[in-house]
Design a protein around this motif. Structure first.
Motif, PDB file in Angstrom:
ATOM      1  N   GLU A 153       0.781  -1.280   0.149  1.00  0.00           N
ATOM      2  CA  GLU A 153       0.133   0.040  -0.036  1.00  0.00           C
ATOM      3  C   GLU A 153       0.781   1.252  -0.040  1.00  0.00           C
ATOM      4  OE1 GLU A 153      -2.095  -0.545   3.833  1.00  0.00           O
ATOM      5  OE2 GLU A 153      -3.373  -2.168   2.733  1.00  0.00           O
ATOM      6  N   SER A 154       1.044   2.103  -1.070  1.00  0.00           N
ATOM      7  CA  SER A 154       1.585   3.113  -1.103  1.00  0.00           C
ATOM      8  C   SER A 154       1.303   4.054   0.102  1.00  0.00           C
ATOM      9  CB  SER A 154       1.610   3.813  -2.332  1.00  0.00           C
ATOM     10  OG  SER A 154       2.036   2.896  -3.431  1.00  0.00           O
ATOM     11  N   GLY A 155       2.183   5.058   0.140  1.00  0.00           N
ATOM     12  CA  GLY A 155       1.848   5.900   1.274  1.00  0.00           C
ATOM     13  C   GLY A 155       2.389   7.348   0.989  1.00  0.00           C
ATOM     14  N   ILE A 156       1.972   8.475   1.756  1.00  0.00           N
ATOM     15  CA  ILE A 156       2.338   9.712   1.674  1.00  0.00           C
ATOM     16  C   ILE A 156       2.528  10.035   3.233  1.00  0.00           C
ATOM     17  CG2 ILE A 156       1.756  12.150   1.499  1.00  0.00           C
ATOM     18  CD1 ILE A 156       1.979  10.557  -1.315  1.00  0.00           C
ATOM     19  N   VAL A 157       3.913  10.888   3.383  1.00  0.00           N
ATOM     20  CA  VAL A 157       3.957  11.364   4.731  1.00  0.00           C
ATOM     21  C   VAL A 157       4.118  13.012   4.723  1.00  0.00           C
ATOM     22  CG1 VAL A 157       5.483  11.305   6.885  1.00  0.00           C
ATOM     23  CG2 VAL A 157       4.946   9.432   5.593  1.00  0.00           C
ATOM     24  N   ALA A 158       3.190  13.557   5.125  1.00  0.00           N
ATOM     25  CA  ALA A 158       3.611  15.084   5.199  1.00  0.00           C
ATOM     26  C   ALA A 158       3.965  15.520   6.345  1.00  0.00           C
ATOM     27  CB  ALA A 158       2.023  15.861   4.944  1.00  0.00           C
ATOM     28  N   ALA A 183      15.741  13.398   7.268  1.00  0.00           N
ATOM     29  CA  ALA A 183      16.002  13.264   8.602  1.00  0.00           C
ATOM     30  C   ALA A 183      14.871  12.136   9.000  1.00  0.00           C
ATOM     31  CB  ALA A 183      15.501  14.537   9.272  1.00  0.00           C
ATOM     32  N   TYR A 184      13.695  12.528   8.503  1.00  0.00           N
ATOM     33  CA  TYR A 184      12.586  11.387   8.584  1.00  0.00           C
ATOM     34  C   TYR A 184      12.622  10.066   8.324  1.00  0.00           C
ATOM     35  CZ  TYR A 184       7.489  10.036   9.284  1.00  0.00           C
ATOM     36  OH  TYR A 184       6.590   9.613   9.685  1.00  0.00           O
ATOM     37  N   ALA A 185      13.424   9.908   7.028  1.00  0.00           N
ATOM     38  CA  ALA A 185      13.775   8.557   6.651  1.00  0.00           C
ATOM     39  C   ALA A 185      14.869   7.944   7.529  1.00  0.00           C
ATOM     40  CB  ALA A 185      14.381   8.591   5.037  1.00  0.00           C
ATOM     41  N   PRO A 245      11.379   2.192  -0.788  1.00  0.00           N
ATOM     42  CA  PRO A 245      10.053   2.756  -1.106  1.00  0.00           C
ATOM     43  C   PRO A 245      10.045   4.141  -1.869  1.00  0.00           C
ATOM     44  CG  PRO A 245       9.693   2.423   1.185  1.00  0.00           C
ATOM     45  CD  PRO A 245      11.109   1.907   0.644  1.00  0.00           C
ATOM     46  N   LEU A 246      10.866   5.014  -1.088  1.00  0.00           N
ATOM     47  CA  LEU A 246      11.024   6.293  -2.041  1.00  0.00           C
ATOM     48  C   LEU A 246      11.346   6.316  -3.112  1.00  0.00           C
ATOM     49  CD1 LEU A 246      12.366   8.735   1.040  1.00  0.00           C
ATOM     50  CD2 LEU A 246      10.462   8.998   0.017  1.00  0.00           C
ATOM     51  N   LYS A 247      12.566   5.499  -3.211  1.00  0.00           N
ATOM     52  CA  LYS A 247      13.240   5.398  -4.792  1.00  0.00           C
ATOM     53  C   LYS A 247      12.087   4.775  -5.571  1.00  0.00           C
ATOM     54  CE  LYS A 247      17.778   5.163  -3.175  1.00  0.00           C
ATOM     55  NZ  LYS A 247      18.679   4.231  -2.417  1.00  0.00           N
ATOM     56  N   ASP A 248      11.547   3.692  -5.083  1.00  0.00           N
ATOM     57  CA  ASP A 248      10.430   3.024  -5.949  1.00  0.00           C
ATOM     58  C   ASP A 248       9.064   3.625  -6.399  1.00  0.00           C
ATOM     59  OD1 ASP A 248      12.306   0.989  -5.917  1.00  0.00           O
ATOM     60  OD2 ASP A 248      11.401  -0.054  -4.401  1.00  0.00           O
ATOM     61  N   GLY A 249       9.199   4.838  -5.688  1.00  0.00           N
ATOM     62  CA  GLY A 249       8.000   5.724  -6.016  1.00  0.00           C
ATOM     63  C   GLY A 249       6.622   4.926  -5.253  1.00  0.00           C
ATOM     64  N   LYS A 250       6.746   4.256  -4.279  1.00  0.00           N
ATOM     65  CA  LYS A 250       5.734   3.864  -3.184  1.00  0.00           C
ATOM     66  C   LYS A 250       5.493   4.717  -2.182  1.00  0.00           C
ATOM     67  CE  LYS A 250       6.077  -0.756  -4.793  1.00  0.00           C
ATOM     68  NZ  LYS A 250       6.735  -2.073  -4.755  1.00  0.00           N
ATOM     69  N   LEU A 251       6.395   5.667  -1.827  1.00  0.00           N
ATOM     70  CA  LEU A 251       6.181   6.495  -0.619  1.00  0.00           C
ATOM     71  C   LEU A 251       6.836   7.808  -1.182  1.00  0.00           C
ATOM     72  CD1 LEU A 251       6.113   7.022   2.495  1.00  0.00           C
ATOM     73  CD2 LEU A 251       8.600   6.213   2.473  1.00  0.00           C
ATOM     74  N   ALA A 252       6.022   8.756  -0.721  1.00  0.00           N
ATOM     75  CA  ALA A 252       6.415  10.150  -0.998  1.00  0.00           C
ATOM     76  C   ALA A 252       6.313  10.946   0.554  1.00  0.00           C
ATOM     77  CB  ALA A 252       5.545  10.861  -1.857  1.00  0.00           C
ATOM     78  N   ILE A 253       7.675  11.809   0.724  1.00  0.00           N
ATOM     79  CA  ILE A 253       7.578  12.330   1.725  1.00  0.00           C
ATOM     80  C   ILE A 253       7.438  13.912   1.573  1.00  0.00           C
ATOM     81  CG2 ILE A 253       8.894  12.989   4.163  1.00  0.00           C
ATOM     82  CD1 ILE A 253      10.342  10.256   3.925  1.00  0.00           C
ATOM     83  N   LEU A 254       6.427  14.660   1.862  1.00  0.00           N
ATOM     84  CA  LEU A 254       6.409  15.967   1.359  1.00  0.00           C
ATOM     85  C   LEU A 254       6.835  16.869   2.579  1.00  0.00           C
ATOM     86  CD1 LEU A 254       2.618  15.884   0.150  1.00  0.00           C
ATOM     87  CD2 LEU A 254       4.792  15.373  -1.212  1.00  0.00           C
ATOM     88  N   TYR A 255       7.631  17.880   2.490  1.00  0.00           N
ATOM     89  CA  TYR A 255       8.010  18.702   3.348  1.00  0.00           C
ATOM     90  C   TYR A 255       7.236  20.258   2.922  1.00  0.00           C
ATOM     91  CZ  TYR A 255      11.007  21.776   6.073  1.00  0.00           C
ATOM     92  OH  TYR A 255      11.596  22.571   7.291  1.00  0.00           O
ATOM     93  N   LEU A 264      -3.243  16.221  -1.574  1.00  0.00           N
ATOM     94  CA  LEU A 264      -3.853  15.387  -2.573  1.00  0.00           C
ATOM     95  C   LEU A 264      -3.334  14.941  -3.982  1.00  0.00           C
ATOM     96  CD1 LEU A 264      -6.966  17.384  -1.908  1.00  0.00           C
ATOM     97  CD2 LEU A 264      -6.890  15.112  -1.729  1.00  0.00           C
ATOM     98  N   ASP A 265      -2.473  16.007  -4.491  1.00  0.00           N
ATOM     99  CA  ASP A 265      -1.681  15.792  -5.787  1.00  0.00           C
ATOM    100  C   ASP A 265      -1.102  14.490  -5.713  1.00  0.00           C
ATOM    101  OD1 ASP A 265      -3.197  17.671  -6.913  1.00  0.00           O
ATOM    102  OD2 ASP A 265      -1.375  19.020  -7.062  1.00  0.00           O
ATOM    103  N   ALA A 266      -0.045  14.534  -4.343  1.00  0.00           N
ATOM    104  CA  ALA A 266       0.914  13.459  -4.415  1.00  0.00           C
ATOM    105  C   ALA A 266       0.020  12.002  -3.816  1.00  0.00           C
ATOM    106  CB  ALA A 266       1.694  13.629  -3.121  1.00  0.00           C
TER     107      ALA A 266
END
Lengths: 140, 503
Positions: free
Chosen positions: B294-299, B307-309, B322-332, B348-350
């Motif tokens: 399940e892909s995820g987003i962390v805002a 630092a989060y990773a 997963p960040l590299k694979d595009g299954k996770l995005a961390i938005l700062y 929402l876009d992410a």
């Protein structure tokens, strides 16, 4: 812009040979610019640009001091500065080249090259602008 | 008349990101519209975006300029926007200056000139900028009304979609014939609030279709006007039917306390004081989802993505892959000058880009602080709209919120946002035997039973670990200063399972 001005003037020389009455190519180029730009920027807008171009051109060609631009944007006094040889050969004198170059230069200054050329394409056929070897207007 | 005989009104793209959603899918073709607002509010830019999005060589746009900003300057500035395509001039877009006619003649002459150009060009789009300056001359109101009606009729008959742009004050909405004749009325506002500029757009009127009511935030960037619909562009999407699928937190004991995990599409609020492990729990939640595809987003608002990773890695959780694979995005997100809707649009876009099923907002306090001060008043309302929109499409949201630790009360949240959450997990410190230990309790779980147990937990190198005992030997745990109870049965059964009872 001098190159582009010369290309526009050269084009009008060719057109002028087949048209009556005989007009100076400088005047033909100027009038096309006036018509074309006047529509989009307005009479007052064109007058402002042309007046500024004339002021910029005068130090380079002192004889341009005899020329004037009326409020409707019309150019007056061109006949007095073009030489007999120019008229006879239907070619633009140095004053005409400089004036047109300065006017185009102002357009490029305010609008950038791409938009300037886009607006000019309305008045001249594309081939006039296609001669990249001539600098495409880059050599001001 | 049957529905089959209804005329179909084509909707034209506005060229303004987010605005199509607001106006109900696009601007009605052949409509006669007003864009009103104070100078500098973005009216001309919006009109340009529409023109560049719709003008073609076959059906060009006529852009009439009147007194006001000179055409040269307007073109000079407008071409800085990325939507401005010089090659469209002059064949697809023609600028025509009417200043001279306006100055020297009357409205009849203006109409005559517009008519002449329209008949010559057959445009799809006509813009008059600024219409207001055109009618400022002292014409009688009858002249003006007649002019507007004739102009509107003529342009509609010539199948042109029209924009009149004007600097109007809101009190002019009454008694001005132009607003009566118009099919669409767009009002653009900009106000200074503390140190920030707040821009909002309202569709006051739009005949023929439903628009999203209310004030919508917009921003002017290098790409022009970008609008942020109050519904975040999700109105057209159907809400997922409720289901009872459970998602694991990545902490088996916590799943048990929820009767098998959090319900998919729930909004979970983790509240607690600083250092209680809210972010750790959130990280485990997102990592658990990724481990199940399940892909995820962390805002994040309080630390950078790297630092989060790294912190996740210290817990044995690999977020880099997963960040590299595009299954996770961390938005700062902490630009300090964003509107709440704009920030939420980024989330929402992410979410939509990677098809995220889980979203972590860490934290709500940081989120609020990242906003321009003028938008903070809208925070709760906008948050509600975003959570409603996202959970409706099946995204499970876990938000963290810091509460000030109190030893006299047990607040769930300092934000009064508990109503936004389906589930609330409260973490807190307790003082026991000279140690500051940590306890958790599931306060609320909408639509399901949850354990009432108060459980002790620790943050270890493997993340949050719930200790195996329900704390029965204390009284007053939620006060933070418990005392040993005198109960004889305080010795816990080692095989204790959390009790799942009715709410």
């Amino acid at each position: 812009m001098r190159d582009l001005a010369q290309r526009l003037l050269a084009y009008e020389v060719g057109v002028g040979k087949n048209s009556e009455p005989i007009e100076s190519p400088t005047l033909r180029v100027y009038e096309k610019l006036r018509q074309s730009l006047g529509t989009s920027v307005g009479v007052a807008g064109f007058y402002s640009l042309a007046s500024r171009a004339l002021v910029l051109a005068r130090p380079e060609v002192p004889s341009l001091h005899g020329m004037q631009i009326s409020e409707d944007g019309a150019l007056h006094g061109l006949g007095e500065i073009e030489t007999e040889i120019d008229r006879k050969n239907d070619r633009a004198g140095e004053g005409g080249i400089i004036l047109i170059a300065r006017l185009l230069g102002l357009l490029r200054l305010f609008l950038g090259e791409a938009l300037t050329l886009s607006l000019l394409r309305n008045a001249w056929p594309c081939e006039v602008f296609d001669d990249r070897d001539s600098g495409n207007g880059r050599k001001a | 008349m049957s529905t089959q005989e209804k005329v179909n009104i084509n909707k034209l793209p506005t060229g303004v990101p987010g605005l199509d959603e607001i106006v109900g899918g696009g601007l009605p073709e052949f409509s006669f519209n007003i864009i009103a607002g104070a100078p500098g509010s973005g009216k001309t830019t919006l009109a340009h975006q529409f023109v560049f999005a719709n003008a073609t060589v076959e059906r060009p746009a006529l852009y009439f300029t009147v007194l006001g900003e000179s055409t040269i300057k307007m073109l000079r500035y407008q071409q800085q926007y990325t939507f401005f395509d010089s090659s469209k001039l002059p064949d697809s877009i023609r600028f025509i200056n009417l200043s001279q006619i306006v100055l020297e003649k009357d409205l009849g002459a203006v109409l005559e000139e517009i008519t002449k150009e329209v008949e010559k060009t057959n445009p799809a789009v006509v813009v008059v900028d600024s219409f207001r300056t055109m009618v400022r001359k002292q014409e009688s109101s009858m002249d003006l009304q007649s002019f507007i009606q004739r102009l509107a009729l003529f342009l509609a008959s010539w199948q042109a979609t029209t924009f009149l742009i004007g600097e109007y004050a809101e009190e002019e909405l009454r008694d001005n014939p132009i607003f009566t004749v118009a099919d669409g009325l767009f009002w653009m506002r900009q106000t200074a609030e503390r140190n920030s500029i707040v821009r909002k757009l309202q569709v006051i009127k739009l005949r023929g279709q439903n628009s999203v009511p209310g004030l919508h935030t917009f921003r002017i960037t290098d790409a022009g006007v970008q609008a942020f619909s109050r519904t975040f562009g999700l109105t057209a999407r159907k809400r997922n039917p409720p289901n009872d699928r459970r998602l694991s937190f990545g902490i088996a004991e916590l799943d048990k306390m929820h009767g098998g995990g959090v319900r998919e599409g729930d909004s979970v609020l983790i509240t607690g004081a600083s250092g209680t492990g809210k972010s750790v729990l959130a990280t485990q939640f997102i990592a658990e989802g990724i481990s199940h595809g399940e892909s995820g987003i962390v805002a994040v608002f309080e630390e950078r993505p790297e630092a989060y990773a790294e912190r996740a890695a210290s817990l044995g959780l690999d977020l880099e892959t997963p960040l590299k694979d595009g299954k996770l995005a961390i938005l700062y997100l902490r630009p300090l000058d964003l509107s709440v809707d704009e920030t939420m649009q980024s989330i929402l876009d992410a979410v939509q880009k990677i098809g995220a099923k889980r979203l972590v907002i860490d934290s709500l306090a940081g989120f609020e602080m990242a906003l321009s001060p003028g938008f903070r008043a809208d925070f709760r309302e906008s948050l509600y709209r975003m959570i409603f929109a996202l959970t409706g499409i099946g995204v499970t949201i876990l938000s963290t919120v810091e509460v000030e630790e109190s030893f006299t009360e047990f607040p769930f949240s300092t934000y009064s946002i508990s109503f936004l959450a389906d589930d609330i997990i409260r973490l807190r410190y307790v003082s026991i035997d000279g140690q500051l230990r940590k306890i958790m309790v599931v306060i609320k779980m909408r639509g399901g039973n949850h354990a009432k147990d108060i459980r002790e937990y620790e943050i270890t190198s493997k993340g949050m670990v719930i200790l195996g005992k329900r704390l029965t030997e204390f009284q007053g745990l939620i006060s933070g200063i418990p005392v040993y109870s005198n109960r004889s049965d305080r010795k816990e059964d080692p095989a204790h399972e959390p009790e799942i009872g009715n709410k």
